[in-house]
Design a protein around this motif. Structure first.
Motif, short mmCIF file in Angstrom:
data_model
loop_
_atom_site.label_atom_id
_atom_site.label_comp_id
_atom_site.label_asym_id
_atom_site.label_seq_id
_atom_site.Cartn_x
_atom_site.Cartn_y
_atom_site.Cartn_z
N PHE A 244 0.82 -1.21 0.00
CA PHE A 244 0.00 0.00 0.00
C PHE A 244 0.86 1.25 0.00
N ALA A 245 1.89 1.28 0.85
CA ALA A 245 2.78 2.44 0.90
C ALA A 245 3.48 2.65 -0.44
N LEU A 246 3.86 1.55 -1.10
CA LEU A 246 4.50 1.67 -2.41
C LEU A 246 3.51 2.16 -3.46
N VAL B 106 12.50 -8.28 19.39
CA VAL B 106 12.38 -6.82 19.37
C VAL B 106 13.25 -6.21 18.27
N LEU B 107 14.43 -6.77 18.06
CA LEU B 107 15.33 -6.22 17.04
C LEU B 107 14.70 -6.26 15.66
N TRP B 108 14.14 -7.40 15.30
CA TRP B 108 13.56 -7.53 13.96
C TRP B 108 12.29 -6.70 13.82
N ALA B 109 11.51 -6.60 14.88
CA ALA B 109 10.33 -5.74 14.84
C ALA B 109 10.73 -4.28 14.65
N THR B 110 11.83 -3.86 15.29
CA THR B 110 12.30 -2.49 15.16
C THR B 110 12.81 -2.22 13.75
N LEU B 111 13.53 -3.18 13.18
CA LEU B 111 14.02 -3.03 11.81
C LEU B 111 12.87 -2.92 10.81
N ARG B 112 11.85 -3.74 11.00
CA ARG B 112 10.68 -3.67 10.11
C ARG B 112 9.98 -2.33 10.25
N ALA B 113 9.84 -1.87 11.48
CA ALA B 113 9.19 -0.57 11.71
C ALA B 113 10.00 0.56 11.09
N ALA B 114 11.33 0.48 11.17
CA ALA B 114 12.18 1.52 10.58
C ALA B 114 12.03 1.56 9.07
N ALA B 115 11.94 0.39 8.43
CA ALA B 115 11.76 0.35 6.98
C ALA B 115 10.42 0.96 6.57
N LEU B 116 9.38 0.64 7.33
CA LEU B 116 8.07 1.22 7.03
C LEU B 116 8.07 2.73 7.29
N ALA B 117 8.84 3.16 8.28
CA ALA B 117 8.94 4.60 8.56
C ALA B 117 9.57 5.33 7.39
N GLY B 118 10.56 4.71 6.74
CA GLY B 118 11.16 5.31 5.56
C GLY B 118 10.17 5.45 4.43
N GLN B 119 9.38 4.41 4.21
CA GLN B 119 8.33 4.49 3.19
C GLN B 119 7.32 5.57 3.53
N ALA B 120 6.86 5.58 4.77
CA ALA B 120 5.84 6.55 5.18
C ALA B 120 6.36 7.98 5.06
N ALA B 121 7.63 8.20 5.41
CA ALA B 121 8.19 9.54 5.34
C ALA B 121 8.21 10.05 3.90
N ALA B 122 8.59 9.19 2.96
CA ALA B 122 8.61 9.59 1.55
C ALA B 122 7.20 9.91 1.06
N ASP B 123 6.24 9.07 1.41
CA ASP B 123 4.86 9.30 0.97
C ASP B 123 4.28 10.57 1.56
N VAL B 124 4.47 10.76 2.86
CA VAL B 124 3.90 11.92 3.52
C VAL B 124 4.49 13.21 2.96
N LEU B 125 5.81 13.22 2.73
CA LEU B 125 6.45 14.42 2.19
C LEU B 125 5.93 14.74 0.79
#
Length: 210
Positions: free
Chosen positions: A81-83, A131-150
């Motif tokens: 969806f983000a893509l 927790v590590l892998w959940a954080t990495l997944r969240a960080a990747a989605l944050a990058g997608q969301a930041a590009a879309d929102v901007l």
């Protein structure tokens, strides 16, 4: 409470299905195809995430593996969806000239998140996410969301129907954070609010294309 969640899940899936079908049935098919795909991916994400959890509330057997698989499929749907949200922006507002930096930011984070989701270390079928892998997944989605929102923020004044898209996308991600990181209490409530914000985005796209 479980009956309430079951009813809300059913309403969300029905709403998303109706909106997707309406988008697909529009005469100007090419213009509505990407929003329809976005709406469909969100609807399936809600179904995959909430459906097994509703069954787990009614079923006596342990459905940890089913819930974990549902979370995986929902995460894939949200990534797509983000893509698609980036793809819709590009086709509407920058069809001739592609900004390579923004393009590879959106695509790179999407590919990276899909690779993270496919890693065996996530233990999807066990139901215990490190927790590590959940954080990495969240960080990747944050990058997608930041590009879309901007991107959507930059065109907020061009079309009235599309003005809320950047805000809805930002709220959808922020509200979903408790579900992306394990161990946080009351995750279902912000997830429901996140789903509402996300599923309002195809409504804005539909109104703009009318």
């Amino acid at each position: 409470m479980r009956y309430l969640w079951a009813a809300l899940t059913a309403l969300a899936v029905i709403w998303g299905t109706v909106l997707t079908v309406r988008l697909l049935r529009q005469r100007n098919g090419d213009r509505f195809k990407r929003p329809a795909l976005a709406s469909g991916s969100l609807t399936l994400s809600v179904l995959f995430y909430a459906g097994p959890r509703v069954l787990d509330a009614f079923w006596k057997d342990d459905l940890a593996a089913v819930c974990g698989l549902g979370r995986l499929l929902a995460a894939v749907g949200v990534t797509l969806f983000a893509l698609l949200l980036y793809w819709i922006w590009e086709s509407r507002f920058s069809p001739a000239v592609r900004d390579r930096a923004v393009f590879w930011t959106a695509v790179g984070f999407a590919v990276g998140r899909l690779l993270l989701l496919a890693a065996p270390a996530n233990h999807w079928l066990i139901g215990e996410t490190p927790v590590l892998w959940a954080t990495l997944r969240a960080a990747a989605l944050a990058g997608q969301a930041a590009a879309d929102v901007l991107l959507w923020f930059l065109i907020r004044d061009r079309r009235r129907a599309l003005r809320p898209v950047w805000l809805l996308a930002g709220l959808a991600f922020l509200l979903a954070l408790p579900t992306l990181l394990p161990g946080l209490p009351f995750a279902d409530y912000p997830m429901a609010a996140s789903a509402v914000c996300a599923m309002l985005i195809p409504v804005c796209l539909y109104r703009d294309a009318q």
